[in-house]
Design an enzyme around this catalytic site. Sequence first.
Site, PDB file in Angstrom:
ATOM      1  N   TYR A   1     -14.408 -24.159 -13.047  1.00  0.00           N
ATOM      2  CA  TYR A   1     -15.081 -22.813 -13.475  1.00  0.00           C
ATOM      3  C   TYR A   1     -15.143 -22.056 -12.307  1.00  0.00           C
ATOM      4  O   TYR A   1     -14.851 -20.798 -12.352  1.00  0.00           O
ATOM      5  CB  TYR A   1     -16.465 -23.241 -13.849  1.00  0.00           C
TER       6      TYR A   1
ATOM      7  N   PHE B   1      -3.329   6.632 -19.744  1.00  0.00           N
ATOM      8  CA  PHE B   1      -2.979   6.020 -20.810  1.00  0.00           C
ATOM      9  C   PHE B   1      -4.071   5.914 -22.012  1.00  0.00           C
ATOM     10  O   PHE B   1      -5.473   6.097 -21.560  1.00  0.00           O
ATOM     11  CB  PHE B   1      -2.636   4.384 -20.731  1.00  0.00           C
ATOM     12  N   ASP B   2      -3.927   5.671 -23.068  1.00  0.00           N
ATOM     13  CA  ASP B   2      -5.121   5.779 -24.377  1.00  0.00           C
ATOM     14  C   ASP B   2      -6.287   4.741 -24.022  1.00  0.00           C
ATOM     15  O   ASP B   2      -7.310   5.455 -24.215  1.00  0.00           O
ATOM     16  CB  ASP B   2      -4.712   4.863 -25.756  1.00  0.00           C
TER      17      ASP B   2
ATOM     18  N   ASP C   1      -3.165   3.270 -11.591  1.00  0.00           N
ATOM     19  CA  ASP C   1      -2.967   2.303 -12.734  1.00  0.00           C
ATOM     20  C   ASP C   1      -1.671   2.033 -12.534  1.00  0.00           C
ATOM     21  O   ASP C   1      -0.694   2.696 -13.007  1.00  0.00           O
ATOM     22  CB  ASP C   1      -3.180   3.218 -14.185  1.00  0.00           C
TER      23      ASP C   1
ATOM     24  N   ALA D   1       0.255  -0.539 -13.872  1.00  0.00           N
ATOM     25  CA  ALA D   1       0.876  -1.591 -14.852  1.00  0.00           C
ATOM     26  C   ALA D   1       2.425  -1.744 -14.643  1.00  0.00           C
ATOM     27  O   ALA D   1       2.921  -2.830 -14.837  1.00  0.00           O
ATOM     28  CB  ALA D   1       0.596  -0.972 -16.169  1.00  0.00           C
TER      29      ALA D   1
ATOM     30  N   LYS E   1       2.439  -6.250 -18.121  1.00  0.00           N
ATOM     31  CA  LYS E   1       3.809  -5.669 -18.016  1.00  0.00           C
ATOM     32  C   LYS E   1       4.322  -6.352 -16.622  1.00  0.00           C
ATOM     33  O   LYS E   1       4.999  -7.190 -16.766  1.00  0.00           O
ATOM     34  CB  LYS E   1       3.410  -4.266 -17.716  1.00  0.00           C
TER      35      LYS E   1
ATOM     36  N   HIS F   1      -3.423   5.588 -36.222  1.00  0.00           N
ATOM     37  CA  HIS F   1      -2.258   5.061 -36.596  1.00  0.00           C
ATOM     38  C   HIS F   1      -2.007   3.543 -36.304  1.00  0.00           C
ATOM     39  O   HIS F   1      -1.202   2.799 -37.222  1.00  0.00           O
ATOM     40  CB  HIS F   1      -1.304   5.472 -34.948  1.00  0.00           C
TER      41      HIS F   1
HETATM   42  N1  F0G Z   1      -2.325   1.265 -18.547  1.00  0.00           N
HETATM   43  C1  F0G Z   1      -1.092   1.496 -18.868  1.00  0.00           C
HETATM   44  C2  F0G Z   1      -0.141   2.597 -18.222  1.00  0.00           C
HETATM   45  C3  F0G Z   1      -0.602   1.150 -19.955  1.00  0.00           C
HETATM   46  O1  F0G Z   1       0.625   0.955 -20.652  1.00  0.00           O
HETATM   47  C4  F0G Z   1      -1.530   0.093 -20.755  1.00  0.00           C
HETATM   48  C5  F0G Z   1      -1.044  -0.765 -21.942  1.00  0.00           C
HETATM   49  C6  F0G Z   1      -2.810  -0.431 -20.288  1.00  0.00           C
HETATM   50  C7  F0G Z   1      -3.165   0.507 -19.024  1.00  0.00           C
HETATM   51  C8  F0G Z   1      -3.801  -1.372 -20.789  1.00  0.00           C
HETATM   52  O2  F0G Z   1      -3.673  -2.557 -20.671  1.00  0.00           O
HETATM   53  O3  F0G Z   1      -3.053  -3.618 -22.871  1.00  0.00           O
HETATM   54  O4  F0G Z   1      -3.537  -5.006 -20.711  1.00  0.00           O
HETATM   55  O5  F0G Z   1      -5.415  -3.607 -21.796  1.00  0.00           O
HETATM   56  N2  F0G Z   1      -0.098  -0.488 -22.602  1.00  0.00           N
HETATM   57  C9  F0G Z   1       0.405  -1.139 -24.034  1.00  0.00           C
HETATM   58  C10 F0G Z   1       1.693  -0.460 -24.156  1.00  0.00           C
HETATM   59  C11 F0G Z   1      -0.360  -1.362 -24.736  1.00  0.00           C
HETATM   60  O6  F0G Z   1       2.187  -0.895 -25.258  1.00  0.00           O
HETATM   61  O7  F0G Z   1       2.070   0.484 -23.727  1.00  0.00           O
HETATM   62  P1  F0G Z   1      -3.863  -3.706 -21.499  1.00  0.00           P
END
Ligand code: F0G
Length: 465
Positions: free
Chosen positions: A75, A127-128, A218, A220, A261, A452
């Site tokens: 843990y 990103f969204d 960010d 990723a 990623k 969507h």
């Molecule tokens: N930032 C970027 C640039 C991303 O593309 C994503 C996720 C996230 C943050 C969030 O990360 O999914 O680990 O919580 N992108 C995926 C996509 C979902 O399909 O492009 P997460």
Amino acid sequence: MDGTWNTIVEPFRVKSVEPLRFTTRAERAAALEVAGWNLFGLAAHDVIIDLLTDSGTAAMSTDQWAALMRGDESYAGSESFARFETVVRDLTGFTHVIPTHQGRAAERILFQATTSAGDVVVNNTHFDTTRANVEFQGAEARDLLCAEGDDLQLVAPFKGNLDVDALEATIAAVGAGRMPLVMVTVTNNSGGGQPVSLANLRAVRAVCDRHGVPLFLDAARFAENAWFVRLREPGQADRTAREIAEEMFRLADGCTISLKKDGLGNIGGVLALDDGDVAERCRNLLILTEGFPTYGGLAGRDLEALAQGLLEVTDHDYLAYRVRTAEYLAELAWAAGVPTIRPPGGHAVYLDAAALLPHIPAHELPAQALACELYLEGGVRGVEIGTLMFGRPSPDGPDSAAPHELVRLALPRRVYTQSHVDYVGEVIARVAARADSIRGYRVVSQPEWLRHFTARLEPLTEETP
Ligand code: F0G
């Protein structure tokens, strides 16, 4: 391999296989109808080539599978965390390493710890989930993408760059006191997977320094970004992708990374930063919802696999294969007369449905129509990035249109081979050949937010009023 071969030789061989189920067109048509013509509603079992996302879909290496067995599930203070922390520190240079279950958890914790109502957070393109986490704090998420980034067809090396003049102007107008941090997304996923140059990161860093605003990445897709820098930025060709990635991180004060990623993991994320006070607040929030700071919602074995993935992902043979595969798929689309965002990104090809289907107006969802046709034709699943995702329903008129109508075909890492990509190219060509006869869709039911994912649709027919 040197660059003189036409075949994309995957820099790995296959040890464990996962069968694909070849469906018939009739089976796919039935499955799509049950799913309300929404590809998110399909069972993965009904998809032949799944290009919905490159997130969490990577194939792990033998060394990653071996590392899983080393997982220390203590843990507190597990050895696996120590290994993960060392790898992330070596890569990023940041003192505080906070594991999270995925990228958005790192974002939630970072913004909850730093951002208040009325603040403004700048990004090249949020990103969204990043945008949602900023807005959830009552702050504004503002995109300041460079002008070239908005021109889909323009070929330019770094269309993910942040507009430095606009950043200066924003700080002057908003005031540094209301800007908790500036973020740069590498590569810029929402802008077509386009990279950001080191020169741009240095310029953003200088502006942030002048005004005392922290800079976060960010990150990723940091390894793909580093590879594009090596290929395209003057003076970088002799450096390794690892060296370039290390410099990218060292130009920032912290980062969030979805390790689903370029961590080559199926789950995981991390928040890393230098500021001890902010790190302390973040760790306290982590304990509240994710877990103790030495596992953060992950199993010890996940930390092991991610640490190993982070070491593998900057391998040059891998990155050359990765980026060339996306480019090759784009070339197949162009040969079939289907325009894409140019140049192709590192992780995906974005088909331009508005250009292919000019007879379908935005409110009849041309990108969704193209995504459905790719599935019906050959069982290929992509994702609509157009009016279904970003348009707004209106009670007394057609939905407002999104700026672009795109279908993203994202490539899972190390999963598909060149023959799979050839097949996708053939599917695109068959759909493009009958583009004139493709019709639009209408929404039958939808939720208020993020429609969507769960909306149900219906194809328009000649009889539809
Ligand atoms: N930032 C970027 C640039 C991303 O593309 C994503 C996720 C996230 C943050 C969030 O990360 O999914 O680990 O919580 N992108 C995926 C996509 C979902 O399909 O492009 P997460």
